[in-house]
Design an enzyme around this catalytic site. Structure first.
Site, short mmCIF file in Angstrom:
data_model
loop_
_atom_site.label_atom_id
_atom_site.label_comp_id
_atom_site.label_asym_id
_atom_site.label_seq_id
_atom_site.Cartn_x
_atom_site.Cartn_y
_atom_site.Cartn_z
N HIS A 283 5.94 19.75 -3.17
CA HIS A 283 6.33 20.73 -2.16
C HIS A 283 5.16 21.14 -1.28
O HIS A 283 4.01 21.19 -1.72
CB HIS A 283 7.01 21.95 -2.79
CG HIS A 283 6.16 22.79 -3.71
ND1 HIS A 283 5.34 23.79 -3.26
CD2 HIS A 283 6.04 22.79 -5.06
CE1 HIS A 283 4.75 24.39 -4.29
NE2 HIS A 283 5.14 23.79 -5.39
N ASP A 295 -1.24 23.64 -6.26
CA ASP A 295 0.17 23.96 -6.33
C ASP A 295 0.70 24.23 -4.93
O ASP A 295 0.69 25.37 -4.48
CB ASP A 295 0.37 25.18 -7.23
CG ASP A 295 1.83 25.56 -7.41
OD1 ASP A 295 2.71 24.70 -7.17
OD2 ASP A 295 2.09 26.72 -7.78
N GLU A 329 9.59 25.71 -2.42
CA GLU A 329 9.76 25.68 -3.87
C GLU A 329 9.37 27.00 -4.50
O GLU A 329 9.98 27.44 -5.47
CB GLU A 329 8.91 24.54 -4.46
CG GLU A 329 9.16 24.28 -5.95
CD GLU A 329 8.34 25.16 -6.88
OE1 GLU A 329 8.69 25.24 -8.07
OE2 GLU A 329 7.35 25.77 -6.43
N GLU A 330 8.34 27.66 -3.94
CA GLU A 330 7.74 28.79 -4.63
C GLU A 330 8.66 30.00 -4.77
O GLU A 330 8.68 30.63 -5.82
CB GLU A 330 6.45 29.22 -3.91
CG GLU A 330 5.33 28.19 -3.96
CD GLU A 330 4.79 27.94 -5.37
OE1 GLU A 330 5.35 28.47 -6.35
OE2 GLU A 330 3.80 27.21 -5.48
N ASP A 357 4.31 18.41 -9.69
CA ASP A 357 4.10 19.84 -9.45
C ASP A 357 3.50 20.51 -10.68
O ASP A 357 3.78 21.67 -10.97
CB ASP A 357 5.43 20.52 -9.06
CG ASP A 357 5.22 21.93 -8.53
OD1 ASP A 357 4.08 22.28 -8.18
OD2 ASP A 357 6.21 22.68 -8.48
N HIS A 457 -0.99 30.17 -8.75
CA HIS A 457 -0.49 31.35 -8.01
C HIS A 457 -1.58 32.41 -7.80
O HIS A 457 -1.31 33.61 -7.81
CB HIS A 457 0.70 31.99 -8.74
CG HIS A 457 1.93 31.14 -8.75
ND1 HIS A 457 3.13 31.57 -9.30
CD2 HIS A 457 2.16 29.87 -8.30
CE1 HIS A 457 4.04 30.61 -9.16
NE2 HIS A 457 3.46 29.57 -8.57
#
Length: 494
Positions: A283, A295, A329-330, A357, A457
């Protein structure tokens, strides 16, 4: 992992069960005595070309560094994400000569705004926080409240009579990401059910350096905030001593109407079966506070690189190979859902969907969710073509978020699994040579031995955490798998 003898036996059984495909299958995969190649010499030669070309460049790292340095965080609904997608499309078309399609997707638009939190009692301390994606704000005011600490959802229930009007702090242990993420996702709504006015959730990570980790949370009407491991543990110690705690919290978080983004599809069209597909992808979006190199810029770019390698080498797959760079996606997975819905009429012609991912460290191989017959074929491909670089293992059944929407509709699917060799290895040599693969034993669920969830994140998800060679190793692994699967005489059995 099964022995070669077992794989060969299973493969012979597959051929017997699928009698109609026996003659066609024998043209590429051959039933041989144990120890002999199941794949033709052409497949082996092609795989070696992909591997050699992959390790002869640093293009993934170079491109990823440019994108993350130039555009920064690429959160859904922001101009930065759309500019990054524009740049990817232009580079793939103009520099690589790859056919690129753009498919619109409506995505959520959540805005963080300014935020702060302070411990007021028993001392004043400025806290490091990140509102969780989807959280509400504090309505333009500063929220004040006393604190109650819980160690688990069971503890929350045990203390439910003491929660009303308080700020709940979750100090849960990190067991595995899959287990512990439930606190981030539903901690606020479960605290709200007992009358809490806010929820502060210990970051979902095995390790922290005063680093809060964001991520999505279920919608509730109370603020949901990520705090550091260190602060969560401090609050637990204070409560155990009988000390009172008070916190002030200010959030400007709010949600705006959906906006349009898009998925990118990078294709090498099949020479024999152009209407049958092998999919891989990652993504393009990241969290608003993260450059998203790991990520999932790395995952998206190694999928792009796998297609570029096949295109540049002049290899002609029998089936169409698609690198799908999903959006959002997140905080919604709208891109994965949109691709599955938009292509529903052709999903029965998808042989496999692979996703990257989980970081782009040294690849171990794939997890796989599909039939036993298909698993045996994918395992044979990995063993015969990728064992020399240590990344041909097929283990586990995990599937990434975006690919899961294809898997639940019957498409055999999988995920690239990697091992961060920096942990337990030579700290002066973070990227072991691909020809020396004594990797740690692969851990299917608990990624505590990997640095992936150290940075996940957070604002620390930056390009310096990645290695040029590891990125190319990932691209080589995916390239060999998808090219080989694209050239099978039939789709993977379901």
């Amino acid at each position: 992992m099964c022995s070669m003898k077992t794989v060969v036996s299973v493969f012979v059984l597959v051929l017997c069960l699928h009698h109609a495909d026996v003659l066609a299958m024998s043209s590429i995969l051959q039933v041989s005595p144990p120890g002999e190649n199941l794949l033709s010499s052409t497949a082996k030669d092609d795989a070696e070309k992909i591997i050699e070309a992959a390790f002869d460049t640093t293009i993934v790292y170079d491109r990823l560094a440019y994108m993350t340095d130039t555009f920064g965080p690429r959160f859904s609904g922001t101009p930065e994400l759309e500019r990054a997608i524009d740049w990817i499309q232009a580079a793939a078309e103009q520099e690589d000569g790859i056919t690129v399609k753009s498919e619109p997707v409506m995505v959520p638009r959540w805005v963080r705004g300014n935020e702060y939190a302070n411990l007021l009692v028993p001392r004043r301390k400025s806290m490091r926080i990140l509102a969780l994606g989807g959280s509400v704000g504090t309505n333009g005011t500063t929220l004040h409240g006393s604190v109650i600490v819980v160690s688990s959802f069971d503890d929350l229930e045990n203390q439910k009579d003491h929660i009303r009007g308080k700020i709940v702090v979750y100090n849960q242990d990190f067991v595995s990401y899959g287990d512990t993420v439930a606190y981030r996702v539903s901690g606020a709504e479960r605290a709200e059910a007992h009358g809490a006015i806010a929820a502060l959730i210990r970051s979902v990570t095995p390790y922290g350096i005063q680093t809060p980790h964001t991520g999505s949370t279920h919608t509730s009407s109370i603020p949901a905030v990520s705090i550091t491991i260190e602060d969560a543990k401090m609050f637990a110690r204070m409560q155990a001593r009988g000390q009172s705690m008070e916190i002030e919290l200010y959030l400007e978080a709010h949600t705006l109407p959906d906006v349009q983004s898009r998925n990118l599809i990078l294709e090498v069209v099949g020479s024999k079966h152009p209407d049958e597909f092998v999919v891989l992808g990652g993504h393009t979006d990241s969290w608003d506070i993260a450059d998203g190199a790991m990520d999932d810029g790395g995952g998206a770019f190694v999928a792009w690189e796998a297609v570029r390698l096949i295109k540049t080498l002049g290899l002609r797959p029998d089936r169409t190979i698609r690198a799908v760079l999903w959006t959002n996606e997140e905080n919604g997975a709208r891109g994965g859902q949109a691709y599955a819905n938009d292509h529903i009429s052709e999903l029965d012609k998808h042989s496999i969907a692979l996703e990257s991912d989980l970081g782009t460290f040294t690849p171990h191989g794939l997890s796989f969710a599909g039939s036993d017959d298909a698993r045996a074929i994918v395992t044979a491909i990995g063993e015969k073509l990728l064992s020399g670089i240590g990344s041909g293992n097929v283990t586990g059944v995990g599937v990434g978020e975006d690919a899961s929407y294809l898997n639940e509709r019957g498409v055999p699917s999988g995920s690239l699994y990697t091992v961060d060799v920096r942990q337990g290895g030579d700290s002066n040599n973070p990227c072991l040579p691909f020809s020396q693969p004594p990797y740690p034993e692969f851990q299917e669920e608990n990624f505590g031995s990997s640095a992936y969830f150290w940075y996940h994140h957070t604002a620390a998800d930056t390009i310096d955490k990645l290695s040029p060679q590891q990125l190319q190793h990932c691209a080589a692994t995916l390239g060999v798998f998808v090219y080989s699967i694209a050239n099978l005489p039939s789709l993977l059995p379901r």
